[in-house]
Structure formats: structure tokens, C-alpha cells
Design a protein around this motif. Sequence first.
Motif, PDB file in Angstrom:
ATOM      1  N   ALA A 128       3.196 -30.157  -2.221  1.00 41.86           N
ATOM      2  CA  ALA A 128       4.089 -30.373  -3.369  1.00 41.86           C
ATOM      3  C   ALA A 128       4.114 -31.845  -3.760  1.00 41.86           C
ATOM      4  CB  ALA A 128       5.497 -29.872  -3.050  1.00 41.86           C
ATOM      5  N   ALA A 129       4.075 -32.750  -2.776  1.00 43.79           N
ATOM      6  CA  ALA A 129       4.058 -34.174  -3.068  1.00 43.79           C
ATOM      7  C   ALA A 129       2.791 -34.578  -3.813  1.00 43.79           C
ATOM      8  CB  ALA A 129       4.193 -34.981  -1.778  1.00 43.79           C
ATOM      9  N   ALA A 130       1.716 -33.795  -3.608  1.00 46.58           N
ATOM     10  CA  ALA A 130       0.455 -34.044  -4.309  1.00 46.58           C
ATOM     11  C   ALA A 130       0.421 -33.369  -5.678  1.00 46.58           C
ATOM     12  CB  ALA A 130      -0.713 -33.564  -3.463  1.00 46.58           C
ATOM     13  N   GLY A 131       1.552 -32.835  -6.115  1.00 47.01           N
ATOM     14  CA  GLY A 131       1.634 -32.234  -7.437  1.00 47.01           C
ATOM     15  C   GLY A 131       1.421 -30.740  -7.466  1.00 47.01           C
ATOM     16  N   GLY A 132       1.308 -30.118  -6.299  1.00 44.03           N
ATOM     17  CA  GLY A 132       1.110 -28.678  -6.255  1.00 44.03           C
ATOM     18  C   GLY A 132       2.368 -27.930  -6.659  1.00 44.03           C
ATOM     19  N   THR A 133       2.204 -26.934  -7.523  1.00 45.41           N
ATOM     20  CA  THR A 133       3.351 -26.153  -7.987  1.00 45.41           C
ATOM     21  C   THR A 133       2.986 -24.671  -8.041  1.00 45.41           C
ATOM     22  OG1 THR A 133       2.721 -26.465 -10.313  1.00 45.41           O
ATOM     23  CG2 THR A 133       4.295 -28.031  -9.381  1.00 45.41           C
ATOM     24  N   ILE A 134       4.001 -23.835  -7.892  1.00 45.76           N
ATOM     25  CA  ILE A 134       3.895 -22.388  -8.087  1.00 45.76           C
ATOM     26  C   ILE A 134       4.692 -22.072  -9.355  1.00 45.76           C
ATOM     27  CG2 ILE A 134       4.303 -20.108  -7.116  1.00 45.76           C
ATOM     28  CD1 ILE A 134       2.323 -21.724  -5.502  1.00 45.76           C
ATOM     29  N   LYS A 135       4.027 -21.578 -10.391  1.00 47.22           N
ATOM     30  CA  LYS A 135       4.664 -21.495 -11.706  1.00 47.22           C
ATOM     31  C   LYS A 135       5.194 -20.108 -12.057  1.00 47.22           C
ATOM     32  CE  LYS A 135       1.862 -25.292 -13.530  1.00 47.22           C
ATOM     33  NZ  LYS A 135       0.858 -25.702 -14.544  1.00 47.22           N
ATOM     34  N   THR A 136       4.655 -19.066 -11.475  1.00 50.14           N
ATOM     35  CA  THR A 136       5.058 -17.714 -11.880  1.00 50.14           C
ATOM     36  C   THR A 136       5.292 -16.848 -10.653  1.00 50.14           C
ATOM     37  OG1 THR A 136       2.798 -16.819 -11.923  1.00 50.14           O
ATOM     38  CG2 THR A 136       3.592 -17.933 -13.928  1.00 50.14           C
ATOM     39  N   PRO A 137       6.026 -15.743 -10.798  1.00 53.58           N
ATOM     40  CA  PRO A 137       6.186 -14.805  -9.672  1.00 53.58           C
ATOM     41  C   PRO A 137       4.847 -14.270  -9.160  1.00 53.58           C
ATOM     42  CG  PRO A 137       7.820 -14.350 -11.377  1.00 53.58           C
ATOM     43  CD  PRO A 137       6.879 -15.362 -11.954  1.00 53.58           C
ATOM     44  N   ALA A 138       3.912 -14.042 -10.071  1.00 55.91           N
ATOM     45  CA  ALA A 138       2.596 -13.552  -9.643  1.00 55.91           C
ATOM     46  C   ALA A 138       1.889 -14.583  -8.769  1.00 55.91           C
ATOM     47  CB  ALA A 138       1.742 -13.211 -10.862  1.00 55.91           C
ATOM     48  N   GLU A 139       1.983 -15.853  -9.152  1.00 54.92           N
ATOM     49  CA  GLU A 139       1.389 -16.918  -8.339  1.00 54.92           C
ATOM     50  C   GLU A 139       2.089 -17.007  -6.983  1.00 54.92           C
ATOM     51  OE1 GLU A 139       1.298 -20.673 -10.294  1.00 54.92           O
ATOM     52  OE2 GLU A 139      -0.202 -20.060 -11.760  1.00 54.92           O
ATOM     53  N   ALA A 140       3.396 -16.830  -6.971  1.00 54.47           N
ATOM     54  CA  ALA A 140       4.145 -16.879  -5.714  1.00 54.47           C
ATOM     55  C   ALA A 140       3.679 -15.777  -4.765  1.00 54.47           C
ATOM     56  CB  ALA A 140       5.642 -16.769  -5.986  1.00 54.47           C
ATOM     57  N   THR A 141       3.424 -14.591  -5.319  1.00 51.62           N
ATOM     58  CA  THR A 141       2.934 -13.482  -4.497  1.00 51.62           C
ATOM     59  C   THR A 141       1.576 -13.809  -3.903  1.00 51.62           C
ATOM     60  OG1 THR A 141       4.147 -11.835  -5.785  1.00 51.62           O
ATOM     61  CG2 THR A 141       2.271 -11.046  -4.522  1.00 51.62           C
TER      62      THR A 141
END
Length: 247
Positions: A208-221
Motif C-alpha cells: 500500500a505504501a508503494a501505491g497499491g490499491t484494491i478498487k472494486t469488490p471484484a478486485e478484493a475477491t
Amino acid sequence: RLFCALGPEYRTRFDAEHREDSGDKQGTHTDKMLQRWISRCLIPPRLQPLSLADVPSAFAGEDFKLPTGAVLRGSATAWLLGKAGEGPGLDAGRATATGLPGQWLHKAVLLLVDGYTRGADRPAVLVMLNGPTLDADQDVHLGGFGGARQTVYKIKTPGDDGITYKVAGHTHFAPSAFEALLNIGALEVADGVEAQAILAAPRHQRWAAAGGTIKTPAEATEAALGDEQQRKFYSRFLRMDFPPEES
């Protein structure tokens, strides 16, 4: 033919699970991985491959380069099956000459140690900044799966308050593979992020500190499945529980 070999019961269950939304918890982890392998390898793609015009402009042209100290991050969704795709250069085992599947690149944070210039015919050499600890007494962490594991490298960030981080191992990416992985987003350049900020964060927060993000529920899955795949990788190849469930 694969469905016939697996039998009608599996096909019925596969079809039912495939219709469920991304929050579905039915089915085993193995079933879900098989679903994704079938979707990638056996079902013809609905979209045409990207043309050269679709390649991100940052990687186009003959003068593409990255400086020493550039930070990259692994995708949270591309490495579930051990390679980012079926195209040339997307097999991590071949790209790195380690023969290992690429689940370790899931949410990996990587430091480019010698710069990279297109056309120089030199591999991209990286060390991991959020790998597992190999020697707690000496504070040595896994830097990659290439090189001599008994050789320890010290990475020190600039400045009086610089952080020293000790790693064993590194990873070479063949130039064509390195650029192919960048082009499809399996590896991403963390623009404006420095190693100091990464190493100052707890290990489980470095992606996350490197800019990584999870943007949608599908991505979270998909990312959660990737977390489990990564744990299976480290359990199989290094006999360790990493990353811990709570992280």
C-alpha cells in the motif's frame, strides 16, 4: 473434453458457482483456481489482444528507462495462476530463469538495483522489500530467488536517517519479459515512491505504501485468492507460513 472428464456433477457445480456474485464463499479454493485456469486457457477470449497503440505511453519509444532505486509493485490480481498470462514473457519461471511459479510476485514490492534502459540488452535486477525474514537474529530478509542465498546484501537509503535493509537473493528479469510484465500491469512502477518510505512502513503495509490499491469488490475477491495462493507458494517452496493470515 475436460468437462466430460471431470463429469457432469463438477460441471453443474462449476456453472452454479460461476453465476454467483464476487462475494460467494461456496466452493473450495482449488475449485476457484480451476475456474480461473479454464477461463484463461480453455475459453476463447472475447476481446482481441492489445495492439501496440494500446501499450501505455510511458513504456513506448526507444528511450524508455528506469533509474537505479526505482520502486515497482506486483499486481494483486495477476499472479494467482503463477504466471501473468499465456503470452511470451509472462511466465515468471522463464522470465527469471528460476523455474518457479510467480505467486511470490503477488503484492511484491521490488527495488531496481542497477537501473534499466531499453536496448541495453541487460536484465532488470530487483530485490524484494517485503519478503519473509530468513534469519531473525541477523535481520536478513528474502530479496529474491536468484543468486547465492548465503550472500547478504545491505541496502541503505540515502540521508542521515537512511534505513539499512539486509536481503539474501535477488531476481533477474529478462528485458523482453520485464517490459511485457510492465505493459500488462503485472508489474507497475510506483511513481514518486522512494525506498525510504517503503521500509519505514510495517512489512504488511509496504505494498500500500508503494501505491497499491484494491478498487472494486471484484478486485478484493481476486486479491484474497492471491493471498492464499501466495501462502501456498511459500509453504511449498520455503516451508514457511508467509504472509501471516492476519496481515
